[in-house]
Motif scaffolding. Structure first.
Motif, PDB file in Angstrom:
ATOM      1  N   GLY A  19       0.823  -1.203   0.000  1.00 47.72           N
ATOM      2  CA  GLY A  19       0.000   0.000   0.000  1.00 47.72           C
ATOM      3  C   GLY A  19       0.857   1.253   0.000  1.00 47.72           C
ATOM      4  O   GLY A  19       1.883   1.309   0.678  1.00 47.72           O
ATOM      5  N   LEU A  20       0.442   2.239  -0.772  1.00 52.74           N
ATOM      6  CA  LEU A  20       1.126   3.535  -0.809  1.00 52.74           C
ATOM      7  C   LEU A  20       0.065   4.616  -0.613  1.00 52.74           C
ATOM      8  O   LEU A  20      -0.808   4.802  -1.466  1.00 52.74           O
ATOM      9  CB  LEU A  20       1.845   3.719  -2.149  1.00 52.74           C
ATOM     10  N   ILE A  21       0.124   5.303   0.525  1.00 47.82           N
ATOM     11  CA  ILE A  21      -0.882   6.321   0.860  1.00 47.82           C
ATOM     12  C   ILE A  21      -0.231   7.698   0.784  1.00 47.82           C
ATOM     13  O   ILE A  21       0.701   7.999   1.535  1.00 47.82           O
ATOM     14  CB  ILE A  21      -1.467   6.092   2.263  1.00 47.82           C
ATOM     15  N   VAL A  22      -0.717   8.522  -0.148  1.00 46.32           N
ATOM     16  CA  VAL A  22      -0.154   9.857  -0.371  1.00 46.32           C
ATOM     17  C   VAL A  22      -1.289  10.887  -0.376  1.00 46.32           C
ATOM     18  O   VAL A  22      -2.444  10.548  -0.639  1.00 46.32           O
ATOM     19  CB  VAL A  22       0.611   9.918  -1.712  1.00 46.32           C
TER      20      VAL A  22
ATOM     21  N   ARG B 178      -4.397  -7.717   4.414  1.00 47.32           N
ATOM     22  CA  ARG B 178      -3.111  -8.339   4.763  1.00 47.32           C
ATOM     23  C   ARG B 178      -1.989  -7.888   3.831  1.00 47.32           C
ATOM     24  O   ARG B 178      -1.214  -8.699   3.309  1.00 47.32           O
ATOM     25  CB  ARG B 178      -3.230  -9.866   4.781  1.00 47.32           C
ATOM     26  N   ALA B 179      -1.934  -6.590   3.614  1.00 47.04           N
ATOM     27  CA  ALA B 179      -0.872  -6.033   2.778  1.00 47.04           C
ATOM     28  C   ALA B 179       0.491  -6.386   3.347  1.00 47.04           C
ATOM     29  O   ALA B 179       0.696  -6.379   4.571  1.00 47.04           O
ATOM     30  CB  ALA B 179      -1.024  -4.515   2.690  1.00 47.04           C
ATOM     31  N   ALA B 180       1.417  -6.695   2.464  1.00 45.06           N
ATOM     32  CA  ALA B 180       2.767  -7.054   2.902  1.00 45.06           C
ATOM     33  C   ALA B 180       3.468  -5.880   3.560  1.00 45.06           C
ATOM     34  O   ALA B 180       4.324  -6.057   4.433  1.00 45.06           O
ATOM     35  CB  ALA B 180       3.588  -7.562   1.720  1.00 45.06           C
ATOM     36  N   GLY B 181       3.106  -4.663   3.161  1.00 39.96           N
ATOM     37  CA  GLY B 181       3.727  -3.475   3.741  1.00 39.96           C
ATOM     38  C   GLY B 181       3.001  -2.218   3.301  1.00 39.96           C
ATOM     39  O   GLY B 181       2.234  -2.242   2.331  1.00 39.96           O
ATOM     40  N   ILE B 182       3.263  -1.123   3.997  1.00 38.68           N
ATOM     41  CA  ILE B 182       2.608   0.158   3.702  1.00 38.68           C
ATOM     42  C   ILE B 182       3.641   1.280   3.754  1.00 38.68           C
ATOM     43  O   ILE B 182       4.430   1.361   4.702  1.00 38.68           O
ATOM     44  CB  ILE B 182       1.479   0.466   4.715  1.00 38.68           C
TER      45      ILE B 182
ATOM     46  N   GLN C  50       0.375   5.121  15.651  1.00 40.75           N
ATOM     47  CA  GLN C  50       1.324   4.643  16.663  1.00 40.75           C
ATOM     48  C   GLN C  50       0.874   3.296  17.226  1.00 40.75           C
ATOM     49  O   GLN C  50       1.702   2.423  17.497  1.00 40.75           O
ATOM     50  CB  GLN C  50       1.447   5.678  17.788  1.00 40.75           C
ATOM     51  N   GLY C  51      -0.428   3.132  17.385  1.00 40.45           N
ATOM     52  CA  GLY C  51      -0.959   1.850  17.845  1.00 40.45           C
ATOM     53  C   GLY C  51      -0.758   0.760  16.811  1.00 40.45           C
ATOM     54  O   GLY C  51      -0.418  -0.382  17.146  1.00 40.45           O
ATOM     55  N   VAL C  52      -0.932   1.103  15.532  1.00 49.14           N
ATOM     56  CA  VAL C  52      -0.763   0.128  14.453  1.00 49.14           C
ATOM     57  C   VAL C  52       0.667  -0.382  14.402  1.00 49.14           C
ATOM     58  O   VAL C  52       0.923  -1.585  14.303  1.00 49.14           O
ATOM     59  CB  VAL C  52      -1.157   0.747  13.089  1.00 49.14           C
ATOM     60  N   THR C  53       1.641   0.540  14.465  1.00 44.24           N
ATOM     61  CA  THR C  53       3.042   0.144  14.291  1.00 44.24           C
ATOM     62  C   THR C  53       3.613  -0.630  15.483  1.00 44.24           C
ATOM     63  O   THR C  53       4.710  -1.170  15.385  1.00 44.24           O
ATOM     64  CB  THR C  53       3.929   1.379  14.020  1.00 44.24           C
ATOM     65  N   LYS C  54       2.882  -0.694  16.573  1.00 43.09           N
ATOM     66  CA  LYS C  54       3.341  -1.523  17.694  1.00 43.09           C
ATOM     67  C   LYS C  54       3.331  -2.997  17.319  1.00 43.09           C
ATOM     68  O   LYS C  54       4.161  -3.786  17.799  1.00 43.09           O
ATOM     69  CB  LYS C  54       2.461  -1.284  18.918  1.00 43.09           C
ATOM     70  N   ASN C  55       2.388  -3.377  16.459  1.00 42.52           N
ATOM     71  CA  ASN C  55       2.276  -4.773  16.049  1.00 42.52           C
ATOM     72  C   ASN C  55       2.580  -4.988  14.574  1.00 42.52           C
ATOM     73  O   ASN C  55       3.092  -6.033  14.188  1.00 42.52           O
ATOM     74  CB  ASN C  55       0.859  -5.289  16.348  1.00 42.52           C
ATOM     75  N   TYR C  56       2.249  -4.020  13.764  1.00 40.04           N
ATOM     76  CA  TYR C  56       2.469  -4.127  12.325  1.00 40.04           C
ATOM     77  C   TYR C  56       3.760  -3.379  11.995  1.00 40.04           C
ATOM     78  O   TYR C  56       3.805  -2.151  11.993  1.00 40.04           O
ATOM     79  CB  TYR C  56       1.287  -3.515  11.568  1.00 40.04           C
ATOM     80  N   LYS C  57       4.817  -4.131  11.748  1.00 40.69           N
ATOM     81  CA  LYS C  57       6.152  -3.536  11.624  1.00 40.69           C
ATOM     82  C   LYS C  57       6.502  -3.103  10.206  1.00 40.69           C
ATOM     83  O   LYS C  57       7.483  -2.390  10.012  1.00 40.69           O
ATOM     84  CB  LYS C  57       7.206  -4.533  12.122  1.00 40.69           C
ATOM     85  N   ASN C  58       5.730  -3.539   9.218  1.00 39.31           N
ATOM     86  CA  ASN C  58       6.088  -3.255   7.823  1.00 39.31           C
ATOM     87  C   ASN C  58       5.471  -1.940   7.343  1.00 39.31           C
ATOM     88  O   ASN C  58       4.671  -1.912   6.403  1.00 39.31           O
ATOM     89  CB  ASN C  58       5.651  -4.405   6.917  1.00 39.31           C
ATOM     90  N   MET C  59       5.860  -0.852   7.992  1.00 42.81           N
ATOM     91  CA  MET C  59       5.366   0.468   7.608  1.00 42.81           C
ATOM     92  C   MET C  59       6.528   1.454   7.558  1.00 42.81           C
ATOM     93  O   MET C  59       7.404   1.430   8.424  1.00 42.81           O
ATOM     94  CB  MET C  59       4.296   0.966   8.579  1.00 42.81           C
ATOM     95  N   ILE C  60       6.517   2.289   6.530  1.00 41.26           N
ATOM     96  CA  ILE C  60       7.528   3.336   6.366  1.00 41.26           C
ATOM     97  C   ILE C  60       6.805   4.656   6.142  1.00 41.26           C
ATOM     98  O   ILE C  60       5.882   4.738   5.329  1.00 41.26           O
ATOM     99  CB  ILE C  60       8.449   3.055   5.147  1.00 41.26           C
ATOM    100  N   ALA C  61       7.218   5.703   6.849  1.00 39.59           N
ATOM    101  CA  ALA C  61       6.650   7.042   6.653  1.00 39.59           C
ATOM    102  C   ALA C  61       7.557   7.839   5.726  1.00 39.59           C
ATOM    103  O   ALA C  61       8.780   7.710   5.774  1.00 39.59           O
ATOM    104  CB  ALA C  61       6.498   7.759   7.983  1.00 39.59           C
TER     105      ALA C  61
END
Length: 332
Positions: A67-70, A118-122, A135-146
């Motif tokens: 996922g790419l959110i812009v 179930r996206a592989a990453g965001i 912040q709550g999401v990234t505690k468990n879902y580690k595949n995120m980049i800002a």
């Protein structure tokens, strides 16, 4: 009679490699040594092997979706979308591009749906309106980049240093241009990047001891009509012989400034200094001399995509979130 399906074990045996090597090749061909990759590719073609992507994704608990959110898909973010999509296409991932318009509800919906899928990453350019949730999401879902915004959402960040770039641009202008009167046009007033540009500009003005009464600051919300009104405001206070500097913190704003000058005050051409943050090629596109901080979306996109790919493949050791500063080019 039903044909027997070729297995990954048979591919590995024919290629002379391990099953795990074939699995890594299927996920990312570039992760395998060239000779091994060549042998695996030939074995796949010879055996007409068709990987069961659905089964692989179930086993991993994720899909081949990124996922790419812009906030929008123009200028800087348009290039980001193109580069990220190409990067993951080469690795057999589908990129879902979501345009949030910097709206809280849209951003929230897209993140939740990508997680449900179930996206592989965001990769996300956060709006600043869902910080506690992210912040709550990234505690468990580690595949995120800002990207692009220095917002603490608990993951790695890839961005240009807007404060430093604004400081260097304004400092240079104050030393090298008349700057008898200055107009600065920013984006949205509640944007993180606007706050950073404003902080850098204010620091430069303060160090130069410039009188704030001769500096006009406008928050445009990136609308052409606001830029046009700002130019009219500047014209109403200009004194004979003054050579003002007009600074737009964004490619669209710089272009609106040029359009406004051509439409409203063509006599200004050659008698005002234009500066700002913009994409490469803007100076040539406008046909006007400008002092620019040239943005670098390609490097931002590649860096973010590589970091996310490493997370997806389990190659990046989890540490405290880190900020990756991307260098820009100064054309002044």
């Amino acid at each position: 009679m039903k044909e027997k399906k070729v297995t990954i074990r048979e591919v590995a045996e024919l290629a002379g490699v391990s099953i795990s090597s074939v699995s890594r090749y299927l996920a990312d061909p570039k992760s395998i040594q060239p000779l091994a990759a060549y042998n695996i590719k030939n074995a796949i073609n010879e055996l007409q092997y068709e990987p069961n992507m659905f089964a692989r994704n179930l086993k991993r608990g994720q899909t081949q979706i990124v996922g790419l959110i812009v906030p929008h898909m123009e200028y800087f973010f348009g290039k980001i979308c193109h580069v990220v999509s190409d990067y993951f296409f080469e690795r057999k991932y589908i990129t879902y591009i979501c345009e949030s318009d910097s709206e809280r509800e849209k951003e929230l919906f897209y993140v939740q749906e990508l997680l449900n899928q179930r996206a592989a990453g965001i990769i996300i350019a956060p709006s600043g309106q869902n910080t506690p949730y992210l912040q709550g999401v990234t505690k468990n879902y580690k595949n995120m980049i800002a990207i692009d915004r220095q917002e603490d959402i608990g993951c790695d960040m890839v961005l240009e240093n807007h404060r430093d770039n604004a400081y260097h641009l304004i400092s240079w202008l104050l030393k090298n241009k008349p700057c008898s009167r200055i107009m600065m046009l920013f984006g949205w007033s509640d944007s993180f990047n606007t706050r950073m540009c404003l902080a850098g500009a204010n620091q430069a003005l303060e160090e130069a001891g410039r009188d704030g009464s001769r500096v006009i600051k406008i928050f445009t919300a990136r609308k052409i009509e606001v830029v046009m009104d700002a130019l009219k405001q500047l014209n109403s206070v200009l004194e004979d012989g003054e050579r003002p500097v007009i600074i737009g913190f964004g490619t669209d704003i710089v272009e609106y400034i040029a359009m406004g000058i051509h439409q409203l005050y063509p006599e200004w051409i050659g008698n005002v200094d234009i500066a700002g943050f913009a994409m490469g090629g803007t100076k040539e596109k406008l046909g006007m001399d400008c002092s620019l901080v040239v943005k670098n979306p390609e490097t931002v996109a590649i860096c973010a995509a590589e970091l996310l790919s490493q997370k997806i493949m389990g190659e990046k050791e989890e540490k405290e979130p880190r900020k990756y500063d991307v260098k820009v080019k100064y054309e002044f």
